[in-house]
Design a protein around this motif. Structure first.
Motif, PDB file in Angstrom:
ATOM      1  N   ALA A  53      64.542  30.632   9.047  1.00 27.82           N
ATOM      2  CA  ALA A  53      64.835  29.199   8.957  1.00 27.82           C
ATOM      3  C   ALA A  53      64.834  28.728   7.509  1.00 27.82           C
ATOM      4  CB  ALA A  53      63.821  28.410   9.768  1.00 27.82           C
ATOM      5  N   ILE A  54      63.906  29.230   6.718  1.00 25.11           N
ATOM      6  CA  ILE A  54      63.869  28.858   5.305  1.00 25.11           C
ATOM      7  C   ILE A  54      65.117  29.373   4.597  1.00 25.11           C
ATOM      8  CG2 ILE A  54      62.623  29.201   3.132  1.00 25.11           C
ATOM      9  CD1 ILE A  54      60.031  29.221   4.811  1.00 25.11           C
ATOM     10  N   ALA A  55      65.510  30.607   4.905  1.00 26.87           N
ATOM     11  CA  ALA A  55      66.740  31.150   4.312  1.00 26.87           C
ATOM     12  C   ALA A  55      67.961  30.335   4.732  1.00 26.87           C
ATOM     13  CB  ALA A  55      66.910  32.615   4.712  1.00 26.87           C
ATOM     14  N   CYS A  56      68.007  29.927   5.988  1.00 30.93           N
ATOM     15  CA  CYS A  56      69.126  29.091   6.468  1.00 30.93           C
ATOM     16  C   CYS A  56      69.134  27.738   5.768  1.00 30.93           C
ATOM     17  CB  CYS A  56      69.047  28.892   7.974  1.00 30.93           C
ATOM     18  SG  CYS A  56      69.462  30.360   8.916  1.00 30.93           S
ATOM     19  N   ALA A  57      67.962  27.163   5.550  1.00 32.46           N
ATOM     20  CA  ALA A  57      67.886  25.873   4.850  1.00 32.46           C
ATOM     21  C   ALA A  57      68.429  25.998   3.435  1.00 32.46           C
ATOM     22  CB  ALA A  57      66.445  25.371   4.833  1.00 32.46           C
ATOM     23  N   ILE A  58      68.112  27.097   2.772  1.00 28.19           N
ATOM     24  CA  ILE A  58      68.634  27.319   1.414  1.00 28.19           C
ATOM     25  C   ILE A  58      70.150  27.442   1.443  1.00 28.19           C
ATOM     26  CG2 ILE A  58      68.694  28.961  -0.507  1.00 28.19           C
ATOM     27  CD1 ILE A  58      65.713  29.525   0.140  1.00 28.19           C
ATOM     28  N   LEU A  59      70.679  28.206   2.382  1.00 28.38           N
ATOM     29  CA  LEU A  59      72.134  28.363   2.480  1.00 28.38           C
ATOM     30  C   LEU A  59      72.828  27.044   2.795  1.00 28.38           C
ATOM     31  CD1 LEU A  59      72.356  31.777   4.352  1.00 28.38           C
ATOM     32  CD2 LEU A  59      72.785  31.325   1.931  1.00 28.38           C
ATOM     33  N   VAL A  60      72.229  26.238   3.652  1.00 31.04           N
ATOM     34  CA  VAL A  60      72.798  24.921   3.962  1.00 31.04           C
ATOM     35  C   VAL A  60      72.796  24.051   2.711  1.00 31.04           C
ATOM     36  CG1 VAL A  60      72.362  22.781   5.246  1.00 31.04           C
ATOM     37  CG2 VAL A  60      72.298  24.975   6.425  1.00 31.04           C
ATOM     38  N   ASN A  61      71.704  24.077   1.954  1.00 29.11           N
ATOM     39  CA  ASN A  61      71.639  23.304   0.713  1.00 29.11           C
ATOM     40  C   ASN A  61      72.712  23.740  -0.276  1.00 29.11           C
ATOM     41  OD1 ASN A  61      69.516  21.870   1.687  1.00 29.11           O
ATOM     42  ND2 ASN A  61      67.969  22.959   0.527  1.00 29.11           N
ATOM     43  N   TRP A  62      72.904  25.040  -0.398  1.00 31.14           N
ATOM     44  CA  TRP A  62      73.934  25.536  -1.314  1.00 31.14           C
ATOM     45  C   TRP A  62      75.328  25.110  -0.869  1.00 31.14           C
ATOM     46  CZ3 TRP A  62      72.050  31.248  -2.245  1.00 31.14           C
ATOM     47  CH2 TRP A  62      70.932  31.221  -3.090  1.00 31.14           C
ATOM     48  N   ALA A  63      75.565  25.123   0.441  1.00 32.34           N
ATOM     49  CA  ALA A  63      76.870  24.694   0.949  1.00 32.34           C
ATOM     50  C   ALA A  63      77.093  23.208   0.677  1.00 32.34           C
ATOM     51  CB  ALA A  63      76.972  24.984   2.453  1.00 32.34           C
TER      52      ALA A  63
ATOM     53  N   ALA B 167      55.834  15.492   8.990  1.00 31.99           N
ATOM     54  CA  ALA B 167      57.081  15.909   8.350  1.00 31.99           C
ATOM     55  C   ALA B 167      58.109  14.778   8.333  1.00 31.99           C
ATOM     56  CB  ALA B 167      57.651  17.133   9.061  1.00 31.99           C
ATOM     57  N   CYS B 168      58.205  14.042   9.420  1.00 29.34           N
ATOM     58  CA  CYS B 168      59.145  12.910   9.468  1.00 29.34           C
ATOM     59  C   CYS B 168      58.724  11.807   8.501  1.00 29.34           C
ATOM     60  CB  CYS B 168      59.258  12.368  10.886  1.00 29.34           C
ATOM     61  SG  CYS B 168      60.084  13.507  12.002  1.00 29.34           S
ATOM     62  N   PHE B 169      57.424  11.562   8.404  1.00 27.09           N
ATOM     63  CA  PHE B 169      56.923  10.570   7.456  1.00 27.09           C
ATOM     64  C   PHE B 169      57.247  10.993   6.022  1.00 27.09           C
ATOM     65  CE2 PHE B 169      53.455   9.151   4.656  1.00 27.09           C
ATOM     66  CZ  PHE B 169      53.639   7.780   4.748  1.00 27.09           C
ATOM     67  N   LEU B 170      57.017  12.255   5.706  1.00 30.38           N
ATOM     68  CA  LEU B 170      57.317  12.748   4.355  1.00 30.38           C
ATOM     69  C   LEU B 170      58.810  12.731   4.064  1.00 30.38           C
ATOM     70  CD1 LEU B 170      54.761  15.653   3.928  1.00 30.38           C
ATOM     71  CD2 LEU B 170      54.764  13.426   2.817  1.00 30.38           C
ATOM     72  N   LEU B 171      59.638  12.985   5.063  1.00 27.32           N
ATOM     73  CA  LEU B 171      61.083  12.905   4.871  1.00 27.32           C
ATOM     74  C   LEU B 171      61.481  11.487   4.483  1.00 27.32           C
ATOM     75  CD1 LEU B 171      64.013  13.929   5.043  1.00 27.32           C
ATOM     76  CD2 LEU B 171      63.939  13.367   7.482  1.00 27.32           C
ATOM     77  N   ALA B 172      60.970  10.507   5.211  1.00 32.78           N
ATOM     78  CA  ALA B 172      61.290   9.112   4.895  1.00 32.78           C
ATOM     79  C   ALA B 172      60.767   8.728   3.516  1.00 32.78           C
ATOM     80  CB  ALA B 172      60.706   8.197   5.965  1.00 32.78           C
ATOM     81  N   LEU B 173      59.557   9.175   3.201  1.00 34.81           N
ATOM     82  CA  LEU B 173      58.953   8.851   1.914  1.00 34.81           C
ATOM     83  C   LEU B 173      59.678   9.536   0.760  1.00 34.81           C
ATOM     84  CD1 LEU B 173      56.507   7.290   0.767  1.00 34.81           C
ATOM     85  CD2 LEU B 173      55.222   9.414   0.910  1.00 34.81           C
ATOM     86  N   SER B 174      60.140  10.751   0.952  1.00 35.40           N
ATOM     87  CA  SER B 174      60.792  11.495  -0.136  1.00 35.40           C
ATOM     88  C   SER B 174      62.203  10.995  -0.418  1.00 35.40           C
ATOM     89  CB  SER B 174      60.832  12.986   0.191  1.00 35.40           C
ATOM     90  OG  SER B 174      61.691  13.220   1.291  1.00 35.40           O
TER      91      SER B 174
ATOM     92  N   ILE C 238      67.842  15.558   3.906  1.00 40.82           N
ATOM     93  CA  ILE C 238      67.860  15.433   5.370  1.00 40.82           C
ATOM     94  C   ILE C 238      68.196  16.771   6.027  1.00 40.82           C
ATOM     95  CG2 ILE C 238      69.071  14.346   7.301  1.00 40.82           C
ATOM     96  CD1 ILE C 238      69.329  11.849   5.427  1.00 40.82           C
ATOM     97  N   ALA C 239      69.161  17.493   5.476  1.00 44.56           N
ATOM     98  CA  ALA C 239      69.555  18.788   6.056  1.00 44.56           C
ATOM     99  C   ALA C 239      68.410  19.786   6.014  1.00 44.56           C
ATOM    100  CB  ALA C 239      70.773  19.342   5.321  1.00 44.56           C
ATOM    101  N   THR C 240      67.682  19.805   4.910  1.00 42.75           N
ATOM    102  CA  THR C 240      66.529  20.696   4.810  1.00 42.75           C
ATOM    103  C   THR C 240      65.509  20.361   5.887  1.00 42.75           C
ATOM    104  OG1 THR C 240      66.829  20.955   2.443  1.00 42.75           O
ATOM    105  CG2 THR C 240      64.667  21.497   3.311  1.00 42.75           C
ATOM    106  N   ALA C 241      65.234  19.078   6.049  1.00 48.83           N
ATOM    107  CA  ALA C 241      64.256  18.661   7.057  1.00 48.83           C
ATOM    108  C   ALA C 241      64.714  19.027   8.461  1.00 48.83           C
ATOM    109  CB  ALA C 241      64.014  17.157   6.956  1.00 48.83           C
ATOM    110  N   VAL C 242      65.983  18.814   8.751  1.00 50.46           N
ATOM    111  CA  VAL C 242      66.487  19.126  10.094  1.00 50.46           C
ATOM    112  C   VAL C 242      66.336  20.613  10.399  1.00 50.46           C
ATOM    113  CG1 VAL C 242      68.591  19.258  11.485  1.00 50.46           C
ATOM    114  CG2 VAL C 242      68.049  17.159  10.263  1.00 50.46           C
TER     115      VAL C 242
END
Length: 149
Positions: free
Chosen positions: A23-33, A94-101, A124-128
């Protein structure tokens, strides 16, 4: 019963460790895309703040995404050991930190509009990706009820 991600089933990965690492690797790939598409749309990924100029490169995205995701993973692992409500507590946090960040990105970052939009989408994509993966790989502890003897 442990829930697994569709990606885990596809790859034949059944352990929580490998599911979360994937999941972490997928989040990185999504961020790069998203960064690539943002760059094509006109975002320069340059943020000017009090510390100077920050270039949001692919490396910066990978390091930051990995660090935040692993920190979330550690917190979830600790919660899984001490409470049966780990999934709920962790997801709420995690949702609270997403809103705060999102506030510094939109309000305080001195960058062009496309860069701000892309950074918000990356956030948002990383959080999802990370939250859904961590939730789906969390074991629910069963409540022990005293047996009638």
């Amino acid at each position: 019963m442990q829930k697994t991600l569709a990606v885990n089933r596809l790859l034949g990965i059944e352990s929580r460790f490998w599911g979360r690492a994937a999941a972490i690797a997928c989040a990185i790939l999504v961020n790069w895309a998203i960064r690539t598409l943002g760059w094509l749309a006109g975002a320069d990924f340059v943020v000017i703040d009090h510390g100077g100029i920050t270039y949001v490169t692919y490396t910066v995205l990978a390091v930051f995404t990995t660090a935040v995701s692993v920190l979330g993973w550690v917190i979830l692992a600790v919660l899984e050991r001490i409470t049966r409500f780990a999934k709920t507590i962790w997801t709420t946090g995690a949702c609270f930190l997403l809103a705060l960040s999102g506030v510094p990105i939109v309000v305080f970052a001195n960058a062009n509009l496309f860069t701000k939009i892309c950074l918000a989408i990356i956030n948002i994509a990383t959080a999802v990706v990370v939250v859904s993966a961590m939730r789906s790989t969390t074991l629910q502890r069963r409540v022990r009820t005293p047996s009638a003897a």
